[in-house]
Enzyme design. Structure first.
Site, mmCIF file in Angstrom:
data_model
loop_
_atom_site.group_PDB
_atom_site.id
_atom_site.type_symbol
_atom_site.label_atom_id
_atom_site.label_comp_id
_atom_site.label_asym_id
_atom_site.label_seq_id
_atom_site.Cartn_x
_atom_site.Cartn_y
_atom_site.Cartn_z
ATOM 1 N N ASP A 58 0.850 -1.196 0.000
ATOM 2 C CA ASP A 58 0.000 0.000 0.000
ATOM 3 C C ASP A 58 0.887 1.248 0.000
ATOM 4 O OD1 ASP A 58 -2.193 1.885 0.540
ATOM 5 O OD2 ASP A 58 -3.370 0.113 1.029
ATOM 6 N N HIS B 258 1.878 1.976 -3.265
ATOM 7 C CA HIS B 258 0.907 2.921 -3.813
ATOM 8 C C HIS B 258 1.392 4.367 -3.792
ATOM 9 C CE1 HIS B 258 -2.645 -0.100 -3.080
ATOM 10 N NE2 HIS B 258 -1.680 -0.588 -3.813
#
Ligand SMILES: *[C@@H]1O[C@H](CO)[C@@H](O)[C@H](O)[C@H]1NC(C)=O
Ligand SMILES: *[C@@H]1O[C@H](CO)[C@@H](O)[C@H](O)[C@H]1NC(C)=O
Ligand SMILES: *[C@@H]1O[C@H](CO)[C@@H](O)[C@H](O)[C@H]1NC(C)=O
Ligand SMILES: *[C@@H]1O[C@H](CO)[C@@H](O)[C@H](O)[C@H]1NC(C)=O
Ligand SMILES: *[C@@H]1O[C@H](CO)[C@@H](O)[C@H](O)[C@H]1NC(C)=O
Ligand SMILES: *[C@@H]1O[C@H](CO)[C@@H](O)[C@H](O)[C@H]1NC(C)=O
Ligand SMILES: *[C@@H]1O[C@H](CO)[C@@H](O)[C@H](O)[C@H]1NC(C)=O
Length: 416
Positions: free
Chosen positions: A235, A258
């Site tokens: 993430d 991310h």
């Protein structure tokens, strides 16, 4: 000659005498400064629960009146520690937690039954904390990942509450450095309700496919610097949440993951105050986003005075990204939202010296609210190309106002 030698010897003797007298006079000279968890009963066999030993060593260090008492987690050992809080305030103005060995979380989620499943290790209310060493916090998160509702939304009994590995809560003037954290069940490090925190020289890793394993999440905090770290997870490398100001992120290698994210902000229709966020010298490699700001339509307040500078990109899907239109659809999906009259005002955002390649066409994507537009955006010295030869990249702006200077490629789509 002889006389000189004698004088020197006398001098040394006198010094020793003075030093001895001095140290005898120092109130804490004989008090303990090292609190080795092995001395408090840790088995370190990787199978026995060492929590009580860790807790006892911490309590002893925290109540010690010495300068900088140090809890030591020694080398070449495997410790198993159940969910645990290291509570402050401590007696000394500084306290260290030195990790050389490996601290393992229980791998089975069942251990959290009857406990707070939001967290594994918590440092709470400590001032002058230094967590350092070259040791490892291993979250053993894979059984949690298999239960995660984000990855298994239709699974009966999937988990929405999953433990964050290292929690720095209500701490001040503290540093975490040189630590390895791997395979957390959820976020690896959270800095919450804290101020004057330095997080540096960290190595944070989890598989690209692991859900919600953000590297470092900062929220409700002021004066935080994340520096010189390598973060590769499933993430965000670094994410910054509500009510945060003076947060800097620099010299970070990010990817896979991310990207660096401000938000999402305003999820509950609350008033957001996020400002003075500076992100520089970050290298993104194969991430889904580069520098991102995301806010919910129903949110209020502001995110302002933000800069992204000296950024390099290698095959990043959405290099420069703002989405001010986050909403939940009735079916739980996001996107394609009906316009709303509310929004978090995004302003004074600078993008400067951002170069590299994008793996999608949308190199610059600024999707701002029609009711609370983005203002004071500046784009300068941007050169983003496709990672596929011969392909063009585009910039797409909606309700995004500001100015550009120097080279901007793809060309600026900002409105004046
Ligand atoms: C305590 O820690 C802070 C922050 O890490 C540091 O600036 C300060 O010098 C330390 N003080 C002592 C007495 O060690
Ligand atoms: C880890 O730190 C310890 C204590 O500071 C040191 O003795 C050891 O050499 C270090 N190991 C590595 C691999 O850097
Ligand atoms: C941060 O602290 C607030 C207040 O206690 C809490 O509501 C929030 O869930 C915390 N965030 C994280 C990521 O732990
Ligand atoms: C963050 O960077 C800004 C601008 O370079 C600087 O003024 C500020 O002191 C820095 N804050 C922290 C916490 O590093
Ligand atoms: C941040 O990291 C850079 C690069 O390693 C280093 O030059 C700088 O001194 C560091 N700053 C702080 C405050 O740790
Ligand atoms: C911007 O966001 C809105 C709301 O989610 C969406 O409907 C619209 O298609 C987006 N605009 C672009 C250009 O993608
Ligand atoms: C472009 O990026 C995508 C996604 O990261 C990657 O799969 C692909 O191999 C890259 N292509 C080139 C030519 O580097």
């Amino acid at each position: 000659m002889k006389a000189v030698v004698r004088t020197e010897k006398l001098g040394v003797f006198a010094l020793m005498l003075i030093f001895g007298l001095f140290s005898a006079d120092l109130p804490f000279s004989s008090a303990q400064t090292i609190f080795n968890v092995l001395d408090y009963g840790a088995k370190a066999d990787g199978k026995t629960d060492d929590s009580n030993a860790f807790s006892a060593a911490w309590k002893a260090a925290c109540s010690a009146a010495t300068q900088n008492p140090t809890v030591v987690v020694p080398s070449s050992k495997d410790f198993l520690v159940y969910p645990l809080t290291f509570q402050g305030p401590c007696k000394s103005s500084n306290i260290s937690f030195q990790v050389i060995g490996t601290i393992n979380a229980p791998s089975s989620p069942s251990v959290w039954r009857g406990r707070n499943a939001r967290r594994w290790l918590i440092f709470h209310g400590v001032t002058g904390l230094l967590i350092t060493g070259n040791g490892t916090f291993n979250g053993h998160g894979s059984e949690w990942w298999d239960l995660s509702c984000s990855d298994h939304p239709s699974m009966v009994g999937c988990a929405t509450i999953i433990p964050v590995a290292l929690n720095i809560i209500h701490c001040k003037h503290s540093t975490i450095s040189d630590i390895y954290t791997i395979n957390s069940a959820r976020y690896h490090v959270v800095v919450n309700q804290s101020s004057d925190i330095l997080v540096k020289n960290m190595h944070i890793t989890a598989p690209e496919s692991s859900p919600n394993t953000d590297g470092i999440h900062i929220e409700l905090s002021q004066n935080v610097l994340v520096n010189n770290s390598v973060i590769a997870t499933g993430d965000d490398c670094v994410s910054i949440g509500e009510l945060s100001s003076n947060i800097n992120v620099s010299y970070v290698t990010c990817g896979p993951g991310h990207g660096v994210s401000i938000g999402s902000l305003g999820r509950y229709g609350n008033s957001v105050k996020v400002e003075n966020i500076h992100v520089k010298k970050v290298n993104f490699k194969g991430t889904t986003n580069g520098v991102r700001i995301k806010t919910w339509q129903i949110g209020l307040g502001y995110a302002r005075k933000i800069s992204f500078e000296h950024i390099t990109l290698e095959s990043v899907k959405n290099p420069i990204y703002i989405d001010q239109n986050y909403c939940n659809n009735f079916d739980g999906t996001r996107g394609n939202c009906e316009p709303k009259s509310t929004g978090v005002h995004i302003s004074e955002v600078t993008y400067d010296d951002i170069v590299g390649t994008s793996s999608s066409n949308a190199a610059i994507y600024l999707n701002c609210s029609q009711s609370v537009a983005c203002t004071g955006i500046t784009l300068s010295n941007i050169k983003i190309e496709s990672n596929k030869s011969g392909q063009q990249v585009t910039s797409e702006c909606t309700n995004a106002h500001g100015t550009d200077s120097g080279v901007v490629q793809p060309k600026s789509c900002l409105q004046s």
